[in-house]
Design a protein around this motif. Structure first.
Motif, PDB file in Angstrom:
ATOM      1  N   ARG A   8       0.857  -1.184   0.000  1.00  0.00           N
ATOM      2  CA  ARG A   8       0.000   0.000   0.000  1.00  0.00           C
ATOM      3  C   ARG A   8       0.896   1.238   0.000  1.00  0.00           C
ATOM      4  NH1 ARG A   8      -2.814  -1.343   3.955  1.00  0.00           N
ATOM      5  NH2 ARG A   8      -4.763  -2.033   3.005  1.00  0.00           N
ATOM      6  N   THR A   9       1.425   1.580  -1.164  1.00  0.00           N
ATOM      7  CA  THR A   9       2.415   2.651  -1.267  1.00  0.00           C
ATOM      8  C   THR A   9       1.788   3.966  -1.702  1.00  0.00           C
ATOM      9  OG1 THR A   9       2.925   2.010  -3.547  1.00  0.00           O
ATOM     10  CG2 THR A   9       4.268   1.030  -1.810  1.00  0.00           C
ATOM     11  N   MET A  10       2.202   5.046  -1.035  1.00  0.00           N
ATOM     12  CA  MET A  10       1.830   6.410  -1.381  1.00  0.00           C
ATOM     13  C   MET A  10       3.043   7.283  -1.098  1.00  0.00           C
ATOM     14  SD  MET A  10      -2.078   6.484   0.208  1.00  0.00           S
ATOM     15  CE  MET A  10      -1.692   5.387   1.601  1.00  0.00           C
ATOM     16  N   GLU A  11       3.575   7.909  -2.130  1.00  0.00           N
ATOM     17  CA  GLU A  11       4.786   8.707  -1.984  1.00  0.00           C
ATOM     18  C   GLU A  11       4.544  10.099  -2.557  1.00  0.00           C
ATOM     19  OE1 GLU A  11       8.122   6.734  -3.712  1.00  0.00           O
ATOM     20  OE2 GLU A  11       7.717   4.827  -2.692  1.00  0.00           O
ATOM     21  N   LEU A  12       4.673  11.109  -1.700  1.00  0.00           N
ATOM     22  CA  LEU A  12       4.406  12.486  -2.093  1.00  0.00           C
ATOM     23  C   LEU A  12       5.696  13.171  -2.530  1.00  0.00           C
ATOM     24  CD1 LEU A  12       2.202  14.704  -2.194  1.00  0.00           C
ATOM     25  CD2 LEU A  12       2.869  15.308   0.151  1.00  0.00           C
ATOM     26  N   ASP A  13       5.666  13.772  -3.707  1.00  0.00           N
ATOM     27  CA  ASP A  13       6.766  14.596  -4.196  1.00  0.00           C
ATOM     28  C   ASP A  13       6.337  16.043  -3.997  1.00  0.00           C
ATOM     29  OD1 ASP A  13       8.549  16.145  -5.722  1.00  0.00           O
ATOM     30  OD2 ASP A  13       8.844  14.559  -7.203  1.00  0.00           O
ATOM     31  N   THR A  14       6.785  16.656  -2.926  1.00  0.00           N
ATOM     32  CA  THR A  14       6.321  18.005  -2.593  1.00  0.00           C
ATOM     33  C   THR A  14       6.790  19.029  -3.614  1.00  0.00           C
ATOM     34  OG1 THR A  14       8.224  18.232  -1.094  1.00  0.00           O
ATOM     35  CG2 THR A  14       6.136  17.531  -0.127  1.00  0.00           C
ATOM     36  N   ALA A  15       7.963  18.823  -4.169  1.00  0.00           N
ATOM     37  CA  ALA A  15       8.472  19.779  -5.149  1.00  0.00           C
ATOM     38  C   ALA A  15       7.632  19.765  -6.421  1.00  0.00           C
ATOM     39  CB  ALA A  15       9.933  19.478  -5.471  1.00  0.00           C
ATOM     40  N   ALA A  16       7.275  18.576  -6.884  1.00  0.00           N
ATOM     41  CA  ALA A  16       6.484  18.456  -8.111  1.00  0.00           C
ATOM     42  C   ALA A  16       4.984  18.590  -7.859  1.00  0.00           C
ATOM     43  CB  ALA A  16       6.769  17.111  -8.778  1.00  0.00           C
ATOM     44  N   GLY A  17       4.572  18.449  -6.604  1.00  0.00           N
ATOM     45  CA  GLY A  17       3.151  18.494  -6.292  1.00  0.00           C
ATOM     46  C   GLY A  17       2.402  17.267  -6.766  1.00  0.00           C
TER      47      GLY A  17
END
Length: 423
Positions: free
Chosen positions: A65-74
């Motif tokens: 159950r993967t969720m990875e946020l890229d804050t720079a790219a939004g």
């Protein structure tokens, strides 16, 4: 490995000989590489045979159950196992949001995207319009990455793909800063109000849903989901285009308890808890005791199409739980029903009796055909093989794309051959 049984609603019995439960992407690759025929099985919320195969079904329910946020790219990368309910809560806790959600948040992200499932709102594209990249396992078991940035216009053919290119294991979605929504319900909208004011009604909030049971010439309920900070809310104590404010919480089907409906009465709350019709933490109140059909047509034809259905009132009402009317913004996705046109969706939640429902759907389709209606890819419909080809300008391009990704037709089941690929 064992043989699967039915979809969520129980109206489709899967013909697959084997069901795989891989727990890693590498195991998905191995299962696909060995199979003669293969399809992905998500949350099982389709009401037709789009997910079926005579070979191997590959369940994604045990993947990480993967969720990875890229804050720079939004953006957020989401594993294929993830459902919208958990993704929405996870993003909300990190101050991010998706542009929209479907009425039921319990469905998988990957399956919803593949069938162009949508929420509502004049300016809101379907859920697939948020996709920026995909990872999928192709016919030889290879893991392939596609992105809007690198694959250009062809990417628009790969997003709403009905599983024809391979088994999606992850996707990357655009996000935005989180926002609050206040939801209000009005009752008894006169049907004639739509004749003059349809655009004003559907444009009155960030997301608008109209519900009718076709028992009387009224829209029984209007659900307005107003984005806080987006201007003053539509409606008020004096009503909304002739409809009166509901005096308490409502379920879209009036006879059902509102216990599982998202909070109403104008109380503001996170987007994740207001954009769906049903609470993310609650089970769907119907528990699968329903069938669903939906037809999408040009938004400008909405009122005329509704009037065309009126003579069928006495045929529709006995098999209907509720009919929802929603609008969706145009997009560029090849197999999206909203490809290059703003659309309106006529969604029918029906009694769980296939024999009673299908003859009524035939009548509905006959009435909506002159307006260029197409069915939702994951719902019930009776349109004959090949009849949809002329209504998708990029259908031939998609078929060519599918042949390039899957030249031996490993992922091409009977549904795809009949309605999309030909042969």
């Amino acid at each position: 490995m064992n043989r699967p049984t039915t979809n969520w609603a129980g109206n489709i019995g899967f013909a697959a000989e084997r069901l795989h439960h891989p727990s890693t992407v590498a195991e998905v690759q191995a299962a696909v590489a060995r199979a003669e025929r293969a399809r992905a099985l998500g949350s099982g919320h389709s009401f037709n045979a789009v997910a079926d195969t005579p070979g191997d079904l590959v369940s994604l329910a045990r993947l990480p159950r993967t969720m990875e946020l890229d804050t720079a790219a939004g953006t957020v990368q989401v594993g294929a196992r993830v459902r919208y309910a958990e993704l929405a809560q996870w993003l909300q806790e990190r101050g991010r949001a998706l542009h929209n959600l479907g009425s039921l948040p319990h469905i998988s992200v990957a399956g919803s995207v593949a069938t162009a499932t949508h929420g509502s709102g004049d300016a809101n594209g379907n859920l697939a319009t948020a996709v920026e990249a995909l990872e999928l396992v192709t016919a030889e078991g290879d893991l392939v990455s596609l992105s809007r940035a690198e694959n250009g216009a062809e990417f628009d053919g790969a997003v709403v793909a009905l599983g024809a290119l391979g088994i999606v294991t992850a996707m990357t979605l655009r996000t935005e800063p989180d926002f609050d929504v206040a939801q209000s319900v009005y009752e008894g909208l006169p049907l004639e109000a739509l004749d003059e004011d349809f655009d004003a009604i559907t444009g009155a909030a960030y997301s608008v849903s109209l519900f009718t049971r076709w028992r009387d010439p009224v829209v029984d309920q209007v659900w307005l989901k107003h984005r806080v900070g987006g201007g003053p809310p539509a409606g008020g104590a004096d009503g909304f285009f002739g409809a009166r404010p509901a005096d308490g919480p409502r379920h879209p089907v009036p006879e059902m308890s509102a216990e599982h409906s998202t909070r109403q009465l104008g109380v503001a709350g996170p987007w994740s808890e207001r954009l769906p019709h049903f609470r993310p933490g609650s089970p769907p109140s119907s528990a699968g005791e329903e069938l669903q059909a939906e037809y999408l047509l040009p938004r400008g034809a909405a009122v005329a199409a509704l009037r065309a259905l009126e003579p069928l009132r006495e045929r529709i009402a006995p098999v209907l739980q509720v009919h929802e009317i929603r609008t969706i913004a145009a997009d560029g996705l090849w197999l999206s029903p909203s490809h290059r046109q703003d659309t309106v969706g006529f969604h029918f939640t029906l009694v769980p009796d296939t024999a009673a429902v299908l003859p009524v759907l035939e009548l509905i389709e006959e009435r909506l055909d002159p307006f260029g209606a197409v069915p939702h890819w994951g719902k019930l419909f009776t349109a004959p093989a090949g009849s949809l080809h002329g209504r998708y300008s990029r259908m031939r391009d998609f078929a060519a794309l599918a042949r390039r990704f899957d030249p031996r037709g490993k992922f091409a089941n009977a549904f795809l051959r009949e309605h999309v690929l030909g042969g």
